[in-house]
Every structure is written in structure tokens, then in C-alpha cells.
Design a protein around this motif. Structure first.
Motif, mmCIF file in Angstrom:
data_model
loop_
_atom_site.group_PDB
_atom_site.id
_atom_site.type_symbol
_atom_site.label_atom_id
_atom_site.label_comp_id
_atom_site.label_asym_id
_atom_site.label_seq_id
_atom_site.Cartn_x
_atom_site.Cartn_y
_atom_site.Cartn_z
ATOM 1 N N THR A 175 0.828 -1.222 0.000
ATOM 2 C CA THR A 175 0.000 0.000 0.000
ATOM 3 C C THR A 175 0.855 1.262 0.000
ATOM 4 O O THR A 175 0.348 2.360 -0.187
ATOM 5 C CB THR A 175 -0.899 0.040 1.266
ATOM 6 O OG1 THR A 175 -0.060 -0.154 2.410
ATOM 7 C CG2 THR A 175 -1.981 -1.027 1.224
ATOM 8 N N GLU A 177 3.767 4.160 -0.959
ATOM 9 C CA GLU A 177 4.128 4.871 -2.199
ATOM 10 C C GLU A 177 5.341 4.199 -2.850
ATOM 11 O O GLU A 177 6.245 3.738 -2.139
ATOM 12 C CB GLU A 177 4.537 6.313 -1.864
ATOM 13 C CG GLU A 177 3.380 7.234 -1.618
ATOM 14 C CD GLU A 177 3.858 8.684 -1.432
ATOM 15 O OE1 GLU A 177 5.051 8.912 -1.156
ATOM 16 O OE2 GLU A 177 2.998 9.567 -1.569
ATOM 17 N N ARG A 237 -0.206 4.563 -6.711
ATOM 18 C CA ARG A 237 0.838 4.461 -5.670
ATOM 19 C C ARG A 237 2.205 4.890 -6.198
ATOM 20 O O ARG A 237 3.126 5.122 -5.427
ATOM 21 C CB ARG A 237 0.940 3.003 -5.194
ATOM 22 C CG ARG A 237 -0.172 2.602 -4.231
ATOM 23 C CD ARG A 237 -0.084 1.120 -3.898
ATOM 24 N NE ARG A 237 1.176 0.715 -3.374
ATOM 25 C CZ ARG A 237 1.769 -0.472 -3.626
ATOM 26 N NH1 ARG A 237 1.181 -1.372 -4.395
ATOM 27 N NH2 ARG A 237 2.933 -0.755 -3.109
#
Ligand SMILES: NC(=O)c1ccc[n+]([C@@H]2O[C@H](COP(=O)([O-])OP(=O)(O)OC[C@H]3O[C@@H](n4cnc5c(N)ncnc54)[C@H](OP(=O)(O)O)[C@@H]3O)[C@@H](O)[C@H]2O)c1
Length: 288
Positions: A175, A177, A237
Motif C-alpha cells: 500500500t 508509495e 501508488r
């Protein structure tokens, strides 16, 4: 028994590497080709005696020389080893080829350029490598004979070995970046496409220097976004950053523009490799 003249013997160095594995797969599917895969486990190319004995045994018609020191960042702290493998190793392979009149295809890199050009690099542009790896690969180029083939490629990815596609697939289900630079430009090149072209150049003994990449320049940021998209992952992301913001900075400087124009292939009427987007879809299917 006399040698079978209808068979072409192709020796591949670096046969267990990401490119070498695909080269072997392609060659083994061809008729009238005998393939001999060489890697550090059966012959260290830096050992002249070992290399010459190998040539004495194999008598190759064609050598596709993919073996290399490829640890770009580590090379900055062990330049002697990088030169030993990429320059002296290549010198030994050239000597073996000269003894048996074998045609040599040397796989080289976009890192021979400094990346300051605002347009894609031609095969005749002056190299000016920034990194030890780039310098040592250029040193390898300088060992070759006029009739050999030099195939410079870039951003190599594929089904085998470690590469950006496999790295991103390994990160896709998280999840956090994913930060990738959007100011380095190049052409991802898939080993399955590259292998076919190297074999074609080798079997036809086409001399000269060629830029051989998949088509359609991109940045690492856009490439990673596309990998996420094709893999069905959340591409939002992926976040763009600049090379100067990499933390920690990479030991080896990268060329900011390493787009290689495939001019020589085009001028000689040799079909170019496809757009990398097409092969990316196939490779992700195989890896999923
Ligand atoms: N990867 C890229 O993005 C890229 C870009 C442009 C050009 N290239 C060039 O493309 C070619 C293939 O790259 P790749 O990504 O397939 O590299 P790779 O996966 O690192 O394969 C290189 C192979 O060479 C072997 N090798 C290293 N030292 C050797 C020695 N002394 N004697 C015999 N074999 C030795 C390695 O064995 P070990 O693994 O056991 O060391 C490895 O199997 C290289 O010439 C590289 O410079 C790569």
C-alpha cells in the motif's frame, strides 16, 4: 566422425544470466543449430587459458557474448574486477574467436553515453561513459575486431533474472508509495525480443555497431506505472521524484537520456524490435 557441416555452433557466454537464458531458449528451438551455454560455473572468461581451451573443444561458428560484470553501483567500488571481466574477459573471447574465425556478437550498453544529449543517441555518436560499469563495457567494445557485431541495448528486462518488471511485481500488492524517477529517459528492452535480434545478427554475421532496443522511449516512473497497470495493481501508488532526490543517492551516475536511436538497423532494412508495451503484456502474463 567428421563434423556435421549443416550444423552451426553457437556459443553463448553469460548463459545463466537474464539475457543468456532467453538466448538459449530461442537457439534451442531453431533447427541445425548446436548451442553451447557458458557461464562462470563452467568457464571464467577472465582466465585466458580456460577460454582458449574452451574454444579448442567447442570450435564455435558464432559467439554471442553476454557475460559481463553488471553490478552497476558495486562497480564504483571494485573497478578492477569490472574491467577484468568486461575488458580482459572480452579480450580473451576475441582471441578465441580469432583463432577459429568465429563471428562475435558483443552485447553493450546505453551507459557508454553521458546522457547529456537532448536527442536520441546514434550509433556514431561519441561515447562518454559516466560510471565504471559504462567505462568497462566501452573498454570491451574497444577489444573487438572490425568484422564483429556490437549490439548496444538498454534497460534490460524479462522473464528470467532480476529486473525492474520483477521488482515491481514483487511490490504491487503493498500500500506504500513507490517512488521512481521521472527525469531519466530510455527504452526498456525485453530479453525475448533482444535475443531474437542478436541471433539474427549473429547467424547473418552482420558486422558493425547497432543500437538494439524496444521502441518507444519512456521514464522509469512511466514504465513502473505501466507495469502496475498491466498487472492490475493500483498505479496511483507510483510517485514521481527527481534523480537528485534519490535517498540514498546511487553510487554510480546514470545517463539522464539514454535513448538509443536504432538507426543502423533501420538504414540496413533490418526489422526493429516492437514497442515495449506489447512485450510487457506477454511477460507479465508469463510471470503471473
Ligand atoms: N541489465 C541491463 O539493464 C543491461 C543494459 C544494457 C546492456 N546490458 C548488457 O547485456 C548483457 C546481459 O546482461 P544481463 O542483464 O543478462 O546480465 P546478467 O543477468 O548479470 O548476466 C551476466 C552473466 O555473466 C556471468 N558472468 C559474470 N562474470 C563472469 C565471468 N568472469 N565469466 C563467465 N561468466 C561471467 C554472470 O554470472 P554470475 O551471475 O554468476 O556473476 C551472469 O550469468 C551484459 O553484457 C550487459 O552488460 C545489460
Amino acid at each position: 566422425m567428421p563434423p556435421d557441416k549443416s550444423t552451426t555452433k553457437v556459443m553463448v557466454t553469460g548463459s545463466k544470466g537474464q539475457l543468456g537464458t532467453d538466448l538459449l531458449l530461442r537457439l534451442e528451438s531453431l533447427k541445425n543449430i548446436e548451442t553451447i551455454g557458458i557461464d562462470i560455473h563452467n568457464a571464467d572468461i577472465t582466465n585466458r587459458t580456460v577460454v582458449l581451451e574452451l574454444f579448442d573443444q567447442v570450435l564455435p561458428d558464432i559467439v554471442i557474448h553476454g557475460a559481463a560484470y553488471t553490478a552497476v553501483d558495486k562497480a564504483e567500488s571494485e573497478p578492477e574486477l569490472a574491467y577484468k571481466i568486461n575488458a580482459i574477459g572480452t579480450r580473451n573471447i576475441v582471441e578465441g574467436c580469432s583463432r577459429y574465425n568465429s563471428h562475435l556478437v558483443y552485447v553493450s550498453t546505453d551507459y557508454v553515453f553521458d546522457g547529456t544529449s537532448h536527442v536520441p543517441y546514434l550509433e556514431w555518436d561519441r561515447p562518454n561513459p559516466l560510471s565504471v560499469y559504462g567505462k568497462s563495457k566501452l573498454a570491451g567494445e574497444l577489444e573487438l575486431r572490425p568484422g564483429d557485431t556490437i549490439a548496444r541495448t538498454s534497460w534490460v528486462c524479462g522473464q528470467f533474472g532480476s529486473n525492474m518488471v520483477k521488482t515491481v511485481l514483487g511490490l504491487k500488492d503493498g500500500t506504500n508509495e513507490l517512488k521512481f524517477v521521472d527525469d531519466q529517459h530510455g527504452c526498456p528492452t525485453f530479453t525475448s525480443d533482444l535475443a531474437i535480434k542478436l541471433i539474427e545478427l549473429g547467424l547473418n554475421k552482420v558486422p558493425g555497431r547497432f543500437h538494439v532496443t524496444n521502441q518507444n522511449p519512456t521514464t522509469w516512473y512511466d514504465f513502473v506505472k505501466e507495469i502496475m497497470k498491466v498487472a492490475g495493481a493500483d498505479e496511483s501508488r507510483v510517485v514521481p521524484i527527481k534523480t537528485v532526490d534519490l535517498n540514498p543517492p546511487r553510487p554510480a551516475p546514470r545517463p539522464m537520456n539514454s535513448v538509443l536511436k536504432n538507426s543502423a538497423l533501420k538504414m540496413m532494412g533490418i526489422e526493429l524490435l516492437p514497442d515495449w508495451h506489447d512485450t510487457l503484456v506477454e511477460v507479465i502474463k508469463k510471470l503471473s
